[in-house]
Scaffold this motif. Structure first.
Motif, PDB file in Angstrom:
ATOM      1  N   LYS A 100     -15.479 -54.281  87.556  1.00 40.55           N
ATOM      2  CA  LYS A 100     -16.532 -53.853  86.202  1.00 40.55           C
ATOM      3  C   LYS A 100     -17.283 -55.330  86.539  1.00 40.55           C
ATOM      4  O   LYS A 100     -16.494 -56.254  86.340  1.00 40.55           O
ATOM      5  CB  LYS A 100     -16.162 -53.036  85.221  1.00 40.55           C
ATOM      6  CG  LYS A 100     -17.120 -52.617  84.065  1.00 40.55           C
ATOM      7  CD  LYS A 100     -17.147 -52.488  82.760  1.00 40.55           C
ATOM      8  CE  LYS A 100     -16.446 -53.483  82.137  1.00 40.55           C
ATOM      9  NZ  LYS A 100     -15.485 -53.558  80.540  1.00 40.55           N
ATOM     10  N   MET A 101     -18.767 -55.535  86.135  1.00 45.83           N
ATOM     11  CA  MET A 101     -19.441 -56.677  86.002  1.00 45.83           C
ATOM     12  C   MET A 101     -20.279 -55.784  84.981  1.00 45.83           C
ATOM     13  O   MET A 101     -20.803 -54.373  85.329  1.00 45.83           O
ATOM     14  CB  MET A 101     -20.292 -57.308  86.984  1.00 45.83           C
ATOM     15  CG  MET A 101     -19.031 -57.682  88.050  1.00 45.83           C
ATOM     16  SD  MET A 101     -19.634 -58.318  89.637  1.00 45.83           S
ATOM     17  CE  MET A 101     -20.837 -59.663  88.392  1.00 45.83           C
ATOM     18  N   GLY A 102     -20.924 -56.144  83.774  1.00 42.47           N
ATOM     19  CA  GLY A 102     -21.692 -56.270  82.568  1.00 42.47           C
ATOM     20  C   GLY A 102     -22.975 -57.596  82.736  1.00 42.47           C
ATOM     21  O   GLY A 102     -22.111 -58.574  82.553  1.00 42.47           O
ATOM     22  N   MET A 103     -23.652 -57.280  82.432  1.00 40.33           N
ATOM     23  CA  MET A 103     -24.883 -57.750  81.980  1.00 40.33           C
ATOM     24  C   MET A 103     -25.414 -57.690  79.891  1.00 40.33           C
ATOM     25  O   MET A 103     -25.709 -56.812  79.802  1.00 40.33           O
ATOM     26  CB  MET A 103     -26.217 -58.640  82.961  1.00 40.33           C
ATOM     27  CG  MET A 103     -27.077 -59.265  82.209  1.00 40.33           C
ATOM     28  SD  MET A 103     -28.803 -58.988  82.941  1.00 40.33           S
ATOM     29  CE  MET A 103     -29.089 -57.610  82.407  1.00 40.33           C
ATOM     30  N   ASN A 104     -25.340 -58.835  79.827  1.00 38.59           N
ATOM     31  CA  ASN A 104     -25.309 -59.363  77.959  1.00 38.59           C
ATOM     32  C   ASN A 104     -26.357 -60.216  78.085  1.00 38.59           C
ATOM     33  O   ASN A 104     -26.856 -60.941  78.796  1.00 38.59           O
ATOM     34  CB  ASN A 104     -24.143 -60.253  77.330  1.00 38.59           C
ATOM     35  CG  ASN A 104     -22.978 -59.201  76.799  1.00 38.59           C
ATOM     36  OD1 ASN A 104     -21.700 -59.397  78.049  1.00 38.59           O
ATOM     37  ND2 ASN A 104     -22.973 -57.648  76.040  1.00 38.59           N
ATOM     38  N   MET A 105     -27.858 -58.879  77.331  1.00 40.73           N
ATOM     39  CA  MET A 105     -28.452 -59.036  77.005  1.00 40.73           C
ATOM     40  C   MET A 105     -28.596 -59.747  75.450  1.00 40.73           C
ATOM     41  O   MET A 105     -28.683 -58.635  74.230  1.00 40.73           O
ATOM     42  CB  MET A 105     -29.717 -59.053  76.942  1.00 40.73           C
ATOM     43  CG  MET A 105     -30.171 -59.177  78.677  1.00 40.73           C
ATOM     44  SD  MET A 105     -31.083 -58.047  79.506  1.00 40.73           S
ATOM     45  CE  MET A 105     -32.863 -58.595  78.724  1.00 40.73           C
ATOM     46  N   TRP A 106     -28.214 -60.934  74.897  1.00 42.88           N
ATOM     47  CA  TRP A 106     -28.470 -61.076  73.321  1.00 42.88           C
ATOM     48  C   TRP A 106     -29.463 -61.792  72.565  1.00 42.88           C
ATOM     49  O   TRP A 106     -29.987 -62.876  72.889  1.00 42.88           O
ATOM     50  CB  TRP A 106     -26.914 -62.425  72.645  1.00 42.88           C
ATOM     51  CG  TRP A 106     -25.769 -61.488  73.039  1.00 42.88           C
ATOM     52  CD1 TRP A 106     -25.600 -60.408  72.411  1.00 42.88           C
ATOM     53  CD2 TRP A 106     -24.361 -62.169  73.666  1.00 42.88           C
ATOM     54  NE1 TRP A 106     -24.128 -60.025  73.078  1.00 42.88           N
ATOM     55  CE2 TRP A 106     -23.763 -60.716  73.803  1.00 42.88           C
ATOM     56  CE3 TRP A 106     -24.413 -63.514  74.660  1.00 42.88           C
ATOM     57  CZ2 TRP A 106     -22.556 -61.459  74.531  1.00 42.88           C
ATOM     58  CZ3 TRP A 106     -23.863 -63.230  75.540  1.00 42.88           C
ATOM     59  CH2 TRP A 106     -22.914 -62.765  75.194  1.00 42.88           C
ATOM     60  N   THR A 107     -29.730 -60.872  71.008  1.00 44.88           N
ATOM     61  CA  THR A 107     -31.116 -61.795  70.906  1.00 44.88           C
ATOM     62  C   THR A 107     -30.801 -62.286  69.365  1.00 44.88           C
ATOM     63  O   THR A 107     -29.854 -61.920  68.999  1.00 44.88           O
ATOM     64  CB  THR A 107     -32.247 -60.538  70.075  1.00 44.88           C
ATOM     65  OG1 THR A 107     -32.824 -59.698  71.640  1.00 44.88           O
ATOM     66  CG2 THR A 107     -32.899 -60.783  69.222  1.00 44.88           C
ATOM     67  N   TRP A 108     -30.927 -63.829  69.706  1.00 45.80           N
ATOM     68  CA  TRP A 108     -30.235 -64.785  68.524  1.00 45.80           C
ATOM     69  C   TRP A 108     -31.775 -65.063  67.530  1.00 45.80           C
ATOM     70  O   TRP A 108     -32.758 -65.457  67.386  1.00 45.80           O
ATOM     71  CB  TRP A 108     -30.565 -65.868  68.884  1.00 45.80           C
ATOM     72  CG  TRP A 108     -30.166 -67.034  67.792  1.00 45.80           C
ATOM     73  CD1 TRP A 108     -30.258 -68.164  67.108  1.00 45.80           C
ATOM     74  CD2 TRP A 108     -28.519 -66.674  67.813  1.00 45.80           C
ATOM     75  NE1 TRP A 108     -29.643 -69.320  66.637  1.00 45.80           N
ATOM     76  CE2 TRP A 108     -28.392 -68.177  67.141  1.00 45.80           C
ATOM     77  CE3 TRP A 108     -27.103 -66.246  67.503  1.00 45.80           C
ATOM     78  CZ2 TRP A 108     -27.650 -68.522  66.377  1.00 45.80           C
ATOM     79  CZ3 TRP A 108     -25.973 -66.816  67.391  1.00 45.80           C
ATOM     80  CH2 TRP A 108     -26.050 -67.737  66.438  1.00 45.80           C
ATOM     81  N   LYS A 109     -31.326 -64.365  66.017  1.00 48.13           N
ATOM     82  CA  LYS A 109     -31.872 -64.634  64.985  1.00 48.13           C
ATOM     83  C   LYS A 109     -31.535 -65.930  63.913  1.00 48.13           C
ATOM     84  O   LYS A 109     -30.487 -66.119  64.140  1.00 48.13           O
ATOM     85  CB  LYS A 109     -31.579 -63.216  64.113  1.00 48.13           C
ATOM     86  CG  LYS A 109     -32.965 -63.238  62.899  1.00 48.13           C
ATOM     87  CD  LYS A 109     -33.089 -62.429  62.567  1.00 48.13           C
ATOM     88  CE  LYS A 109     -33.846 -61.817  60.809  1.00 48.13           C
ATOM     89  NZ  LYS A 109     -33.717 -60.896  60.385  1.00 48.13           N
ATOM     90  N   ILE A 110     -32.448 -66.581  64.167  1.00 46.71           N
ATOM     91  CA  ILE A 110     -32.567 -67.495  63.307  1.00 46.71           C
ATOM     92  C   ILE A 110     -32.009 -67.870  61.449  1.00 46.71           C
ATOM     93  O   ILE A 110     -32.885 -66.925  60.676  1.00 46.71           O
ATOM     94  CB  ILE A 110     -33.867 -69.187  63.199  1.00 46.71           C
ATOM     95  CG1 ILE A 110     -33.715 -69.774  64.384  1.00 46.71           C
ATOM     96  CG2 ILE A 110     -32.773 -70.237  62.447  1.00 46.71           C
ATOM     97  CD1 ILE A 110     -34.783 -69.771  65.200  1.00 46.71           C
ATOM     98  N   ALA A 111     -30.844 -68.257  61.273  1.00 43.22           N
ATOM     99  CA  ALA A 111     -30.482 -67.943  59.885  1.00 43.22           C
ATOM    100  C   ALA A 111     -31.772 -69.035  58.989  1.00 43.22           C
ATOM    101  O   ALA A 111     -31.704 -69.905  59.208  1.00 43.22           O
ATOM    102  CB  ALA A 111     -29.224 -68.535  59.364  1.00 43.22           C
TER     103      ALA A 111
END
Length: 257
Positions: free
Chosen positions: A246-257
């Protein structure tokens, strides 16, 4: 799993120069379909359909998020880039623990034209909140016995790391396997048998929801609450792969603190 009726939701989006159609599905929600040209730079274009699973936290299932050709392109980009996957502590430091997380990770080049189009597609979804920028795209590769035990995508102390992961797209780009589902132990299974197309309905009700690995499909969820605290209902795990890969792609949205 006991099933009943699921709340009907209607979604709409205006996209310049693109015709949009909302169609009813057997799941009792409105899949949102992009009617695009069948080819773009030689690549087949997907026609995503959206199904809302949960409002709090927001969890959305996207059928046909990417096409088979796009998935194959991502797998090709990842080849030769894999290194053992790390676990990130709340202070932003990483370490390797193969008993807890057994997989390989590859970071992809965001300048790739197909990746750019996939990011644009993700941003165009009506549920997506543009509160930051996508982090570098990564691919997770799970062979036999590969897994990632219960974890969150958010950090306890956002100040310590300078921000937090506001939302996650997890996209299945290779799913020639048994096992390997994505489990959300604290989510309540939906009351509609039609969800069994995407969810393993043979698992016990008290184990939460386990999404089946299906090529091209994606799960989206919001990791943070309104006050930017991490949402504990987003606890999830990559279940062990029993055969295949299995292979999965992660797309994370980074929110600056």
């Amino acid at each position: 799993m006991a099933m009943g009726s699921l709340l009907f939701r209607s979604l709409s989006l205006l996209v310049a120069a693109v015709a949009i159609s909302c169609a009813f599905s057997s799941l009792g929600v409105s899949p949102f379909e992009w009617l695009r040209a069948s080819k773009d730079n030689g690549f087949q274009i997907s026609h995503p359909q959206i199904y809302t699973l949960s409002d709090d936290p927001l969890v959305v299932y996207v059928k046909d998020f990417i096409s088979t050709q796009e998935a194959a392109h991502l797998v090709q980009l990842a080849n030769g880039r894999f290194t053992p996957s790390s676990i990130w502590d709340n202070d932003g430091k990483s370490h390797i623990d193969k008993a807890y997380r057994l997989s390989m990770t590859a970071k992809l080049d965001r300048s790739d034209e197909i990746i750019k189009k996939i990011e644009e597609r993700a941003i165009s979804f009506p549920f997506y909140k543009l509160v930051g920028d996508f982090m570098p795209i990564v691919v997770q590769n799970y062979g036999i016995s590969g897994q990632y035990r219960d974890h969150y995508d958010w950090f306890d102390d956002a100040q310590a790391v300078g921000g937090n992961i506001a939302s996650t797209f997890f996209v299945y780009i290779h799913a020639n396997c048994t096992g390997g589902g994505t489990n959300f132990a604290r989510l309540t299974p939906p009351d509609d048998d039609s969800w069994c197309e995407f969810i393993d309905c043979d698992r016990p009700f008290d184990e939460g929801i386990t999404f089946k690995p299906i090529l091209g499909n994606a799960i989206y969820w919001e990791n943070l609450q309104e006050d930017d605290a991490g949402h504990k209902m987003t606890l999830h795990a990559g279940m062990p792969v029993t055969t295949g890969n299995k292979m999965g792609m992660n797309m994370w949205t980074w929110k600056i603190a």
